[in-house]
Design a protein around this motif. Structure first.
Motif, short mmCIF file in Angstrom:
data_model
loop_
_atom_site.label_atom_id
_atom_site.label_comp_id
_atom_site.label_asym_id
_atom_site.label_seq_id
_atom_site.Cartn_x
_atom_site.Cartn_y
_atom_site.Cartn_z
N ASP A 39 45.29 21.53 40.42
CA ASP A 39 45.98 20.30 40.30
C ASP A 39 44.54 18.94 41.29
O ASP A 39 45.97 17.79 41.47
CB ASP A 39 47.42 19.66 40.76
CG ASP A 39 47.46 20.44 42.37
OD1 ASP A 39 47.04 20.52 42.65
OD2 ASP A 39 49.11 20.31 42.45
N GLN A 40 43.96 19.36 42.05
CA GLN A 40 43.10 18.22 42.24
C GLN A 40 41.24 18.40 41.86
O GLN A 40 41.14 18.87 41.18
CB GLN A 40 42.94 18.34 44.22
CG GLN A 40 44.10 18.88 45.25
CD GLN A 40 44.04 19.60 46.30
OE1 GLN A 40 43.79 20.42 46.58
NE2 GLN A 40 44.48 18.66 47.10
N PHE A 41 40.58 17.47 42.70
CA PHE A 41 39.15 17.66 41.71
C PHE A 41 38.57 18.53 43.36
O PHE A 41 39.09 18.13 44.34
CB PHE A 41 38.76 16.18 42.48
CG PHE A 41 38.21 14.79 40.98
CD1 PHE A 41 38.25 14.71 40.03
CD2 PHE A 41 40.26 13.95 41.62
CE1 PHE A 41 38.54 14.63 38.90
CE2 PHE A 41 40.79 13.39 40.32
CZ PHE A 41 39.35 14.03 38.90
N GLY A 42 37.63 19.03 42.88
CA GLY A 42 37.16 20.14 44.09
C GLY A 42 35.35 20.34 43.58
O GLY A 42 35.32 20.07 43.07
N ILE A 43 34.97 19.76 45.12
CA ILE A 43 33.71 19.32 45.22
C ILE A 43 32.78 20.44 46.45
O ILE A 43 33.56 20.46 46.95
CB ILE A 43 32.28 17.94 45.02
CG1 ILE A 43 30.98 18.23 45.17
CG2 ILE A 43 33.39 17.78 46.17
CD1 ILE A 43 30.14 16.95 44.94
N GLY A 44 31.83 21.50 46.59
CA GLY A 44 31.06 21.91 47.22
C GLY A 44 30.45 22.06 46.94
O GLY A 44 29.31 21.24 45.95
N VAL A 45 29.40 23.58 48.43
CA VAL A 45 27.72 23.65 48.19
C VAL A 45 27.96 25.39 48.35
O VAL A 45 28.52 25.19 48.81
CB VAL A 45 27.04 23.34 49.22
CG1 VAL A 45 25.77 23.52 49.03
CG2 VAL A 45 26.70 21.13 48.37
N ASN A 127 22.69 18.09 50.37
CA ASN A 127 22.11 17.37 51.15
C ASN A 127 23.71 16.53 51.83
O ASN A 127 23.96 16.25 53.25
CB ASN A 127 21.42 16.96 52.32
CG ASN A 127 20.25 18.25 52.49
OD1 ASN A 127 20.69 19.01 52.75
ND2 ASN A 127 19.49 17.86 51.89
N ARG A 128 23.81 15.35 51.44
CA ARG A 128 25.13 14.45 51.36
C ARG A 128 25.93 15.37 51.04
O ARG A 128 27.23 14.60 51.84
CB ARG A 128 24.68 13.52 50.00
CG ARG A 128 25.71 12.49 50.06
CD ARG A 128 25.82 12.24 48.71
NE ARG A 128 24.60 10.69 48.39
CZ ARG A 128 24.19 9.95 49.43
NH1 ARG A 128 24.60 9.47 50.16
NH2 ARG A 128 22.92 9.51 48.98
N PHE A 129 26.58 16.46 50.76
CA PHE A 129 27.95 16.94 50.33
C PHE A 129 28.06 17.64 52.15
O PHE A 129 29.16 16.97 52.82
CB PHE A 129 28.20 17.61 49.68
CG PHE A 129 28.96 18.74 49.52
CD1 PHE A 129 31.17 18.44 49.51
CD2 PHE A 129 28.58 20.54 50.04
CE1 PHE A 129 31.73 18.79 50.04
CE2 PHE A 129 30.24 20.52 50.73
CZ PHE A 129 31.35 21.01 50.09
N LEU A 132 28.96 14.71 54.25
CA LEU A 132 30.36 14.21 54.37
C LEU A 132 31.42 15.93 55.08
O LEU A 132 32.48 15.16 55.76
CB LEU A 132 31.00 14.28 53.13
CG LEU A 132 32.47 13.82 53.02
CD1 LEU A 132 32.47 12.57 53.57
CD2 LEU A 132 32.56 13.63 51.16
N PHE A 133 30.94 16.86 54.15
CA PHE A 133 31.94 18.64 54.94
C PHE A 133 31.46 17.69 56.34
O PHE A 133 32.99 17.98 57.11
CB PHE A 133 31.50 19.40 54.85
CG PHE A 133 32.21 20.62 54.37
CD1 PHE A 133 33.69 20.81 53.73
CD2 PHE A 133 32.24 21.13 55.64
CE1 PHE A 133 34.16 21.30 53.66
CE2 PHE A 133 33.28 22.21 56.55
CZ PHE A 133 33.68 22.54 55.16
N ASP A 134 30.79 17.62 57.15
CA ASP A 134 30.87 17.84 58.44
C ASP A 134 31.18 16.56 59.14
O ASP A 134 32.19 16.96 60.10
CB ASP A 134 29.20 17.70 59.35
CG ASP A 134 28.43 19.32 59.25
OD1 ASP A 134 29.40 20.21 58.58
OD2 ASP A 134 26.90 18.91 58.73
N ILE A 135 31.29 15.86 58.48
CA ILE A 135 32.33 14.11 59.34
C ILE A 135 33.72 14.83 58.96
O ILE A 135 33.98 14.57 60.46
CB ILE A 135 31.48 13.43 58.67
CG1 ILE A 135 30.30 13.13 58.73
CG2 ILE A 135 32.84 11.85 58.97
CD1 ILE A 135 29.82 11.69 57.44
N LEU A 136 34.17 15.15 58.19
CA LEU A 136 35.61 15.39 57.30
C LEU A 136 35.87 16.36 58.87
O LEU A 136 37.05 16.53 58.81
CB LEU A 136 35.54 15.71 56.39
CG LEU A 136 35.48 14.85 55.08
CD1 LEU A 136 35.49 15.30 53.37
CD2 LEU A 136 36.52 13.50 55.41
#
Length: 276
Positions: A39-45, A127-129, A132-136
């Protein structure tokens, strides 16, 4: 994983992030996921190995460096390609947060958006993802900093069709929309196929065929997904596992645990520990 968010080594690590409405997941597993929804949006690498999955675009494959996405309600599965495990990093975003971000990105013109493709091969995007992942996950203390906001806006703008979110229920027969709403309103309720079919004015076969065509899942499979999503919310809210299992419509805690592991590859208890 940053030192402040470390967890014992296991196939899945789930962590809260510095932004309310975003959960981060690190995974390395050979687990084959059955068809399910979020029930959420998901994005990853994908970081290592390769992955094959069903999506709204048919069967797709992703390898190291590929960005993978899933929209809320999108039926998908997932299995490794070959014998080795695959590893990936993922963030899941609440729809309300995405709508707010999209409204800002489009200067108030729309809150609607969807990921444009289940697999995107773009080194800069990956790389942008990662950034963001590292920042979060650098700090587990909730905050809403400028840096997170900037990176999230840029990532979503690069991966989404703005103002083009498809209504997955639009155009389906009213009877099937009623059946879906009946399940959504109370997924914990006891409901048989015969009862649902009678309420919709259809035969059991008509309901089964039409519901599967419209949603990608049978009525029972859809009901199980909604129960799992309810159980996850209750678990994060601190409801004891035994109570969460009954409140979400499972026969008992063992039944919930078996279904949870089969679908997500992680037990409810491990999910709870990671979310703390």
């Amino acid at each position: 994983m940053p030192a402040t968010c470390r967890a014992p080594r296991r196939e899945f690590i789930t962590a809260r992030t510095s932004v309310t409405g975003i959960v981060a997941v690190l995974a390395e597993t050979r687990h084959a996921f059955p068809r399910h929804t979020h029930d959420q949006f998901g994005i990853g690498v994908i970081e290592r190995g390769a992955h094959r999955s069903h999506s709204n675009h048919g069967m797709v494959e992703a390898g190291p460096g590929d960005t993978i996405t899933v929209n809320p309600g999108e039926v998908h599965d997932g299995s490794p390609i070959g014998d080795a495990a695959r590893a990936w990093r993922m963030i899941y975003l609440d729809p309300a947060l995405v709508a707010e971000t999209i409204e800002d990105a489009t200067e108030g013109k729309t809150t609607l958006a969807e990921f444009s493709a289940p697999v995107l091969t773009d080194k800069n995007l990956a790389n942008r993802f990662r950034e963001l992942f590292d920042i979060l996950t650098t700090s587990c203390t909730p905050r809403n900093g400028t840096r997170e906001e900037e990176q999230l806006l840029l990532l979503l703008a690069a991966t989404m069709n703005l103002g083009c979110a498809s209504d997955m229920w639009g155009g389906i027969p009213q009877s099937i929309a009623y059946a879906r709403n009946r399940i959504d309103d109370d997924p914990a309720a006891s409901l048989t196929l015969a009862e649902l079919a009678e309420a919709c004015g259809l035969s059991r076969f008509q309901l089964l065929r039409s519901f599967s065509r419209a949603t990608g899942l049978t009525p029972h499979a859809y009901l199980v997904q909604r129960r799992l999503q309810l159980a996850r919310r209750l678990i994060v809210e601190g409801v004891p596992l035994a109570e969460a299992s009954i409140a979400s419509g499972f026969a008992d805690q063992s039944h919930m645990t078996r279904t949870f592991v089969r679908t997500y590859g992680i037990s409810p208890r491990a999910y709870l520990e990671a979310a703390r």
